[in-house]
Design a protein around this motif. Structure first.
Motif, PDB file in Angstrom:
ATOM      1  N   ALA A 189      -4.345   2.368   8.567  1.00  0.00           N
ATOM      2  CA  ALA A 189      -3.620   1.162   8.144  1.00  0.00           C
ATOM      3  C   ALA A 189      -3.270   0.296   9.348  1.00  0.00           C
ATOM      4  CB  ALA A 189      -2.357   1.552   7.382  1.00  0.00           C
ATOM      5  N   LEU A 190      -2.783   0.906  10.414  1.00  0.00           N
ATOM      6  CA  LEU A 190      -2.387   0.145  11.603  1.00  0.00           C
ATOM      7  C   LEU A 190      -3.554  -0.611  12.219  1.00  0.00           C
ATOM      8  CD1 LEU A 190       0.057   2.592  13.422  1.00  0.00           C
ATOM      9  CD2 LEU A 190       0.619   0.390  12.377  1.00  0.00           C
ATOM     10  N   ARG A 191      -4.728   0.002  12.207  1.00  0.00           N
ATOM     11  CA  ARG A 191      -5.903  -0.660  12.783  1.00  0.00           C
ATOM     12  C   ARG A 191      -6.237  -1.943  12.059  1.00  0.00           C
ATOM     13  NH1 ARG A 191      -8.678   4.992  13.496  1.00  0.00           N
ATOM     14  NH2 ARG A 191      -8.095   5.392  15.664  1.00  0.00           N
ATOM     15  N   ARG A 192      -5.790  -2.056  10.813  1.00  0.00           N
ATOM     16  CA  ARG A 192      -6.013  -3.277  10.038  1.00  0.00           C
ATOM     17  C   ARG A 192      -4.752  -4.125   9.940  1.00  0.00           C
ATOM     18  NH1 ARG A 192     -10.090  -2.382   5.121  1.00  0.00           N
ATOM     19  NH2 ARG A 192     -11.730  -1.299   6.230  1.00  0.00           N
ATOM     20  N   GLY A 193      -3.726  -3.762  10.715  1.00  0.00           N
ATOM     21  CA  GLY A 193      -2.492  -4.531  10.717  1.00  0.00           C
ATOM     22  C   GLY A 193      -1.694  -4.417   9.431  1.00  0.00           C
ATOM     23  N   ARG A 194      -1.852  -3.309   8.733  1.00  0.00           N
ATOM     24  CA  ARG A 194      -1.198  -3.119   7.434  1.00  0.00           C
ATOM     25  C   ARG A 194      -0.100  -2.068   7.534  1.00  0.00           C
ATOM     26  NH1 ARG A 194      -4.454  -5.132   3.092  1.00  0.00           N
ATOM     27  NH2 ARG A 194      -2.612  -4.661   1.871  1.00  0.00           N
ATOM     28  N   ALA A 195       0.861  -2.163   6.650  1.00  0.00           N
ATOM     29  CA  ALA A 195       1.910  -1.161   6.510  1.00  0.00           C
ATOM     30  C   ALA A 195       1.509  -0.209   5.387  1.00  0.00           C
ATOM     31  CB  ALA A 195       3.239  -1.819   6.184  1.00  0.00           C
ATOM     32  N   LEU A 196       1.933   1.025   5.502  1.00  0.00           N
ATOM     33  CA  LEU A 196       1.651   2.031   4.483  1.00  0.00           C
ATOM     34  C   LEU A 196       2.954   2.720   4.145  1.00  0.00           C
ATOM     35  CD1 LEU A 196      -0.540   3.624   2.874  1.00  0.00           C
ATOM     36  CD2 LEU A 196      -0.633   5.176   4.825  1.00  0.00           C
ATOM     37  N   THR A 197       3.333   2.683   2.877  1.00  0.00           N
ATOM     38  CA  THR A 197       4.550   3.328   2.423  1.00  0.00           C
ATOM     39  C   THR A 197       4.188   4.687   1.851  1.00  0.00           C
ATOM     40  OG1 THR A 197       5.548   1.213   1.906  1.00  0.00           O
ATOM     41  CG2 THR A 197       6.492   3.129   0.832  1.00  0.00           C
ATOM     42  N   VAL A 198       4.967   5.690   2.220  1.00  0.00           N
ATOM     43  CA  VAL A 198       4.764   7.033   1.676  1.00  0.00           C
ATOM     44  C   VAL A 198       5.875   7.303   0.677  1.00  0.00           C
ATOM     45  CG1 VAL A 198       4.706   9.499   2.196  1.00  0.00           C
ATOM     46  CG2 VAL A 198       3.674   7.879   3.779  1.00  0.00           C
TER      47      VAL A 198
ATOM     48  N   GLY B 287      12.797   8.580   5.658  1.00  0.00           N
ATOM     49  CA  GLY B 287      11.489   8.107   6.051  1.00  0.00           C
ATOM     50  C   GLY B 287      10.531   7.850   4.935  1.00  0.00           C
ATOM     51  N   THR B 288      10.358   6.614   4.583  1.00  0.00           N
ATOM     52  CA  THR B 288       9.414   6.314   3.516  1.00  0.00           C
ATOM     53  C   THR B 288       8.333   5.336   3.910  1.00  0.00           C
ATOM     54  OG1 THR B 288      10.911   4.632   2.690  1.00  0.00           O
ATOM     55  CG2 THR B 288      11.031   6.775   1.641  1.00  0.00           C
ATOM     56  N   GLU B 289       8.494   4.622   4.996  1.00  0.00           N
ATOM     57  CA  GLU B 289       7.496   3.603   5.303  1.00  0.00           C
ATOM     58  C   GLU B 289       6.991   3.752   6.725  1.00  0.00           C
ATOM     59  OE1 GLU B 289       7.100  -1.177   5.704  1.00  0.00           O
ATOM     60  OE2 GLU B 289       8.392  -0.394   4.153  1.00  0.00           O
ATOM     61  N   PHE B 290       5.686   3.615   6.875  1.00  0.00           N
ATOM     62  CA  PHE B 290       5.164   3.469   8.232  1.00  0.00           C
ATOM     63  C   PHE B 290       4.141   2.374   8.249  1.00  0.00           C
ATOM     64  CE2 PHE B 290       1.590   6.261   7.132  1.00  0.00           C
ATOM     65  CZ  PHE B 290       2.126   7.391   6.566  1.00  0.00           C
ATOM     66  N   GLY B 291       4.190   1.634   9.310  1.00  0.00           N
ATOM     67  CA  GLY B 291       3.297   0.502   9.451  1.00  0.00           C
ATOM     68  C   GLY B 291       3.548  -0.135  10.787  1.00  0.00           C
ATOM     69  N   PRO B 292       3.057  -1.340  10.998  1.00  0.00           N
ATOM     70  CA  PRO B 292       3.258  -2.007  12.270  1.00  0.00           C
ATOM     71  C   PRO B 292       4.757  -2.177  12.546  1.00  0.00           C
ATOM     72  CG  PRO B 292       1.624  -3.165  10.967  1.00  0.00           C
ATOM     73  CD  PRO B 292       2.239  -2.127  10.084  1.00  0.00           C
ATOM     74  N   PRO B 293       5.179  -2.041  13.806  1.00  0.00           N
ATOM     75  CA  PRO B 293       6.587  -2.226  14.122  1.00  0.00           C
ATOM     76  C   PRO B 293       7.078  -3.572  13.622  1.00  0.00           C
ATOM     77  CG  PRO B 293       5.375  -1.426  16.037  1.00  0.00           C
ATOM     78  CD  PRO B 293       4.379  -1.750  14.967  1.00  0.00           C
ATOM     79  N   GLY B 294       8.288  -3.546  13.069  1.00  0.00           N
ATOM     80  CA  GLY B 294       8.888  -4.777  12.574  1.00  0.00           C
ATOM     81  C   GLY B 294       8.574  -5.081  11.135  1.00  0.00           C
TER      82      GLY B 294
ATOM     83  N   LEU C 113       0.861  -1.184   0.000  1.00  0.00           N
ATOM     84  CA  LEU C 113       0.000   0.000   0.000  1.00  0.00           C
ATOM     85  C   LEU C 113       0.895   1.231   0.000  1.00  0.00           C
ATOM     86  CD1 LEU C 113      -2.524  -1.026   2.793  1.00  0.00           C
ATOM     87  CD2 LEU C 113      -2.911  -1.103   0.335  1.00  0.00           C
ATOM     88  N   VAL C 114       0.611   2.170  -0.898  1.00  0.00           N
ATOM     89  CA  VAL C 114       1.432   3.365  -1.041  1.00  0.00           C
ATOM     90  C   VAL C 114       0.565   4.608  -0.958  1.00  0.00           C
ATOM     91  CG1 VAL C 114       2.947   4.646  -2.613  1.00  0.00           C
ATOM     92  CG2 VAL C 114       3.102   2.154  -2.497  1.00  0.00           C
ATOM     93  N   CYS C 115       1.033   5.584  -0.196  1.00  0.00           N
ATOM     94  CA  CYS C 115       0.417   6.906  -0.186  1.00  0.00           C
ATOM     95  C   CYS C 115       1.384   7.826  -0.916  1.00  0.00           C
ATOM     96  CB  CYS C 115       0.182   7.393   1.241  1.00  0.00           C
ATOM     97  SG  CYS C 115      -0.531   9.058   1.294  1.00  0.00           S
ATOM     98  N   ASP C 116       0.967   8.349  -2.049  1.00  0.00           N
ATOM     99  CA  ASP C 116       1.813   9.221  -2.853  1.00  0.00           C
ATOM    100  C   ASP C 116       1.547  10.671  -2.468  1.00  0.00           C
ATOM    101  OD1 ASP C 116       3.192  10.640  -4.774  1.00  0.00           O
ATOM    102  OD2 ASP C 116       2.474   9.430  -6.446  1.00  0.00           O
ATOM    103  N   ALA C 117       2.537  11.292  -1.815  1.00  0.00           N
ATOM    104  CA  ALA C 117       2.430  12.677  -1.359  1.00  0.00           C
ATOM    105  C   ALA C 117       3.090  13.639  -2.336  1.00  0.00           C
ATOM    106  CB  ALA C 117       3.052  12.821   0.031  1.00  0.00           C
ATOM    107  N   GLY C 118       3.565  13.129  -3.460  1.00  0.00           N
ATOM    108  CA  GLY C 118       4.291  13.947  -4.418  1.00  0.00           C
ATOM    109  C   GLY C 118       3.462  15.036  -5.078  1.00  0.00           C
ATOM    110  N   GLY C 119       2.151  14.890  -5.082  1.00  0.00           N
ATOM    111  CA  GLY C 119       1.295  15.885  -5.717  1.00  0.00           C
ATOM    112  C   GLY C 119       0.900  17.052  -4.838  1.00  0.00           C
TER     113      GLY C 119
ATOM    114  N   GLU D  94      -1.865  15.989   9.381  1.00  0.00           N
ATOM    115  CA  GLU D  94      -2.950  15.261  10.052  1.00  0.00           C
ATOM    116  C   GLU D  94      -3.431  14.104   9.183  1.00  0.00           C
ATOM    117  OE1 GLU D  94      -7.511  15.696  11.701  1.00  0.00           O
ATOM    118  OE2 GLU D  94      -6.579  17.433  10.760  1.00  0.00           O
ATOM    119  N   ALA D  95      -3.551  14.340   7.887  1.00  0.00           N
ATOM    120  CA  ALA D  95      -4.006  13.282   6.981  1.00  0.00           C
ATOM    121  C   ALA D  95      -3.051  12.094   7.019  1.00  0.00           C
ATOM    122  CB  ALA D  95      -4.134  13.826   5.565  1.00  0.00           C
ATOM    123  N   LEU D  96      -1.750  12.348   6.974  1.00  0.00           N
ATOM    124  CA  LEU D  96      -0.790  11.247   7.018  1.00  0.00           C
ATOM    125  C   LEU D  96      -0.863  10.494   8.338  1.00  0.00           C
ATOM    126  CD1 LEU D  96       2.300  12.816   5.232  1.00  0.00           C
ATOM    127  CD2 LEU D  96       0.814  10.991   4.393  1.00  0.00           C
ATOM    128  N   ALA D  97      -1.023  11.226   9.436  1.00  0.00           N
ATOM    129  CA  ALA D  97      -1.139  10.567  10.744  1.00  0.00           C
ATOM    130  C   ALA D  97      -2.400   9.713  10.798  1.00  0.00           C
ATOM    131  CB  ALA D  97      -1.143  11.612  11.859  1.00  0.00           C
TER     132      ALA D  97
END
Length: 123
Positions: A76-85, A115-122, A51-57, A67-70
């Motif tokens: 994503a975390l609530r569903r146990g998923r990682a999100l790459t920015v 910093g490009t990825e956020f998701g569950p630790p590990g 899953l990717v969030c493209d902030a380039g635009g 706030e949107a990124l947070a």
């Protein structure tokens, strides 16, 4: 500079990687729609898919974009998923650092971009 899309309209790609593109401007009222867009994207994506969030635009990053990124991260975390920015420019990274949220973007990626990825630790 604008992207040509109406303010607040999001764009998603439904092939891997699954991409949620932030619009040129993000206001506080756009955050729920962005989170709903990510939730819908996760519903269509296979559990292990990227899953990717493209902030380039983002034309001009604001606190609403932070706030949107947070919130997207929480979604994503609530569903146990990682999100790459990807495409987080210097202004957005500076805002995240100023607000104490630079850790949302995680450690530098292989391309050296801080910093490009956020998701569950590990992940």
């Amino acid at each position: 500079m604008t992207s040509g899309r109406p303010r607040g309209q999001i764009s998603v790609e439904t092939t891997e990687p699954y991409v949620l593109r932030l619009p040129a401007t993000v206001g506080p009222g756009d955050v729920p729609g962005l989170c709903a867009g990510l939730a819908a994207l996760m519903d269509r994506a296979d559990p292990g898919s990227l899953l990717v969030c493209d902030a380039g635009g983002l034309a001009r990053p604001t606190l609403a974009a932070v706030e949107a990124l947070a919130r997207l991260r929480l979604t994503a975390l609530r569903r146990g998923r990682a999100l790459t920015v990807r495409g987080a420019g210097a202004e957005l990274r500076a805002l995240l650092a100023l607000t104490g949220l630079a850790a949302l973007l995680g450690p530098p990626g292989p391309d050296g971009e801080p910093g490009t990825e956020f998701g569950p630790p590990g992940n």
